[in-house]
Design a protein around this motif. Sequence first.
Motif, PDB file in Angstrom:
ATOM      1  N   LEU A 136    -114.166 -70.502  67.709  1.00 23.58           N
ATOM      2  CA  LEU A 136    -112.725 -70.697  67.875  1.00 23.58           C
ATOM      3  C   LEU A 136    -112.402 -72.085  68.416  1.00 23.58           C
ATOM      4  N   GLU A 137    -113.207 -72.589  69.348  1.00 22.36           N
ATOM      5  CA  GLU A 137    -112.991 -73.941  69.867  1.00 22.36           C
ATOM      6  C   GLU A 137    -113.205 -74.979  68.763  1.00 22.36           C
ATOM      7  N   ALA A 138    -114.239 -74.806  67.955  1.00 17.37           N
ATOM      8  CA  ALA A 138    -114.484 -75.735  66.846  1.00 17.37           C
ATOM      9  C   ALA A 138    -113.333 -75.699  65.848  1.00 17.37           C
ATOM     10  N   ASN A 139    -112.804 -74.529  65.587  1.00 12.86           N
ATOM     11  CA  ASN A 139    -111.675 -74.400  64.670  1.00 12.86           C
ATOM     12  C   ASN A 139    -110.435 -75.103  65.227  1.00 12.86           C
ATOM     13  N   GLU A 140    -110.187 -74.970  66.523  1.00 13.70           N
ATOM     14  CA  GLU A 140    -109.043 -75.654  67.131  1.00 13.70           C
ATOM     15  C   GLU A 140    -109.220 -77.172  67.082  1.00 13.70           C
ATOM     16  N   ARG A 141    -110.430 -77.658  67.349  1.00 12.77           N
ATOM     17  CA  ARG A 141    -110.676 -79.110  67.287  1.00 12.77           C
ATOM     18  C   ARG A 141    -110.450 -79.626  65.874  1.00 12.77           C
ATOM     19  N   THR A 198    -118.153 -53.838  75.587  1.00 13.25           N
ATOM     20  CA  THR A 198    -117.256 -54.769  76.271  1.00 13.25           C
ATOM     21  C   THR A 198    -115.813 -54.454  75.935  1.00 13.25           C
ATOM     22  N   ILE A 199    -114.950 -54.641  76.927  1.00 12.84           N
ATOM     23  CA  ILE A 199    -113.515 -54.432  76.740  1.00 12.84           C
ATOM     24  C   ILE A 199    -112.779 -55.550  77.462  1.00 12.84           C
ATOM     25  N   THR A 200    -111.852 -56.202  76.776  1.00 10.56           N
ATOM     26  CA  THR A 200    -111.022 -57.211  77.409  1.00 10.56           C
ATOM     27  C   THR A 200    -109.969 -56.490  78.235  1.00 10.56           C
ATOM     28  N   VAL A 201    -109.989 -56.739  79.537  1.00  7.65           N
ATOM     29  CA  VAL A 201    -109.060 -56.073  80.445  1.00  7.65           C
ATOM     30  C   VAL A 201    -107.776 -56.876  80.584  1.00  7.65           C
ATOM     31  N   GLU A 202    -107.922 -58.213  80.696  1.00 10.01           N
ATOM     32  CA  GLU A 202    -106.745 -59.049  80.930  1.00 10.01           C
ATOM     33  C   GLU A 202    -106.968 -60.445  80.370  1.00 10.01           C
ATOM     34  N   VAL A 203    -105.894 -60.998  79.820  1.00  8.61           N
ATOM     35  CA  VAL A 203    -105.883 -62.397  79.406  1.00  8.61           C
ATOM     36  C   VAL A 203    -104.668 -63.025  80.060  1.00  8.61           C
ATOM     37  N   LYS A 204    -104.921 -63.994  80.911  1.00  5.45           N
ATOM     38  CA  LYS A 204    -103.825 -64.663  81.604  1.00  5.45           C
ATOM     39  C   LYS A 204    -104.075 -66.162  81.521  1.00  5.45           C
ATOM     40  N   ASP A 205    -103.190 -66.866  80.814  1.00  7.78           N
ATOM     41  CA  ASP A 205    -103.336 -68.294  80.540  1.00  7.78           C
ATOM     42  C   ASP A 205    -104.687 -68.546  79.878  1.00  7.78           C
ATOM     43  N   ASP A 206    -105.606 -69.210  80.567  1.00  8.62           N
ATOM     44  CA  ASP A 206    -106.921 -69.472  79.970  1.00  8.62           C
ATOM     45  C   ASP A 206    -108.025 -68.649  80.632  1.00  8.62           C
ATOM     46  N   ARG A 207    -107.649 -67.617  81.379  1.00  4.38           N
ATOM     47  CA  ARG A 207    -108.628 -66.787  82.085  1.00  4.38           C
ATOM     48  C   ARG A 207    -108.716 -65.412  81.420  1.00  4.38           C
ATOM     49  N   PHE A 208    -109.939 -64.997  81.145  1.00  6.33           N
ATOM     50  CA  PHE A 208    -110.215 -63.688  80.555  1.00  6.33           C
ATOM     51  C   PHE A 208    -110.930 -62.825  81.584  1.00  6.33           C
ATOM     52  N   LEU A 209    -110.546 -61.571  81.662  1.00 10.97           N
ATOM     53  CA  LEU A 209    -111.237 -60.600  82.498  1.00 10.97           C
ATOM     54  C   LEU A 209    -111.785 -59.523  81.559  1.00 10.97           C
ATOM     55  N   VAL A 210    -113.109 -59.366  81.573  1.00 10.78           N
ATOM     56  CA  VAL A 210    -113.775 -58.473  80.619  1.00 10.78           C
ATOM     57  C   VAL A 210    -114.634 -57.468  81.382  1.00 10.78           C
ATOM     58  N   HIS A 211    -114.524 -56.189  81.017  1.00 16.97           N
ATOM     59  CA  HIS A 211    -115.388 -55.151  81.583  1.00 16.97           C
ATOM     60  C   HIS A 211    -116.580 -54.988  80.645  1.00 16.97           C
ATOM     61  N   CYS A 212    -117.773 -55.094  81.215  1.00 15.51           N
ATOM     62  CA  CYS A 212    -119.011 -54.941  80.435  1.00 15.51           C
ATOM     63  C   CYS A 212    -119.734 -53.688  80.900  1.00 15.51           C
ATOM     64  N   LEU A 213    -120.274 -52.961  79.957  1.00 14.21           N
ATOM     65  CA  LEU A 213    -121.000 -51.732  80.257  1.00 14.21           C
ATOM     66  C   LEU A 213    -122.227 -51.999  81.111  1.00 14.21           C
ATOM     67  N   GLY A 265    -103.134 -67.643  69.156  1.00 12.58           N
ATOM     68  CA  GLY A 265    -103.847 -66.906  68.111  1.00 12.58           C
ATOM     69  C   GLY A 265    -105.343 -66.885  68.353  1.00 12.58           C
ATOM     70  N   SER A 266    -105.881 -68.003  68.821  1.00 11.97           N
ATOM     71  CA  SER A 266    -107.317 -68.073  69.123  1.00 11.97           C
ATOM     72  C   SER A 266    -107.656 -67.172  70.310  1.00 11.97           C
ATOM     73  N   LYS A 267    -106.788 -67.156  71.307  1.00 10.87           N
ATOM     74  CA  LYS A 267    -107.023 -66.306  72.483  1.00 10.87           C
ATOM     75  C   LYS A 267    -106.980 -64.828  72.096  1.00 10.87           C
ATOM     76  N   VAL A 268    -106.046 -64.474  71.234  1.00  8.57           N
ATOM     77  CA  VAL A 268    -105.947 -63.086  70.774  1.00  8.57           C
ATOM     78  C   VAL A 268    -107.180 -62.714  69.957  1.00  8.57           C
ATOM     79  N   ALA A 269    -107.626 -63.624  69.084  1.00  4.51           N
ATOM     80  CA  ALA A 269    -108.822 -63.361  68.285  1.00  4.51           C
ATOM     81  C   ALA A 269    -110.036 -63.163  69.184  1.00  4.51           C
ATOM     82  N   LEU A 270    -110.167 -63.984  70.217  1.00  4.54           N
ATOM     83  CA  LEU A 270    -111.287 -63.846  71.150  1.00  4.54           C
ATOM     84  C   LEU A 270    -111.215 -62.512  71.890  1.00  4.54           C
ATOM     85  N   ALA A 271    -110.031 -62.174  72.412  1.00  2.66           N
ATOM     86  CA  ALA A 271    -109.877 -60.913  73.144  1.00  2.66           C
ATOM     87  C   ALA A 271    -110.190 -59.713  72.250  1.00  2.66           C
ATOM     88  N   ASN A 272    -109.705 -59.735  71.021  1.00  2.00           N
ATOM     89  CA  ASN A 272    -109.971 -58.623  70.104  1.00  2.00           C
ATOM     90  C   ASN A 272    -111.439 -58.566  69.698  1.00  2.00           C
TER      91      ASN A 272
END
Length: 158
Positions: A147-152, A115-130, A100-107
């Motif tokens: 999000l990290e603080a919320n998970e902790r 910026t556009i999230t291109v791919e999320v794979k495990d803990d790696r994000f690939l983002v296209h920046c203008l 859920g945290s990863k999805v929130a970050l990607a969105n």
Amino acid sequence: MIVMFLLLWIILNGRITPEVLLVGLVIAVPVYAFFCRFMAFSPKKEWQIVRRLGFCIRYVFCLLVEIVKANFQVMRLILSSQVEVEPKLVSFHTKLKQNGSKVALANSITLTPGTITVEVKDDRFLVHCLDKDLAEGMDSSVFVELLEANERKGRRKK
């Protein structure tokens, strides 16, 4: 949930009177009991939702601030004739464990202009920046920190 049922009852009635409130409570309590019994809902789950409400409000506020800031950066890129746009793909790793945290970050990244999230794979994000300026600090953005603080905080309370 009872409060939500009562508010729905008041909205559907269009006015607040003692009779509307009393009938609303008489209806809301059995409907809530039905939800708890047959819809796998519990007061414990409801309390967890209420506890996270503060975080959600704070996160949405930060998201709106970042969207406004990014809008100004993108407008500067578009309207300036001297600035050369340099698109960039950024890959970064995150410490987020919950999906859920990863999805929130990607969105959140995708909702932020430029910026556009291109791919999320495990803990790696690939983002296209203008532009390369928009790519700076992507792995330590305010979204990641919140999000990290919320998970902790969530791990400590279990």
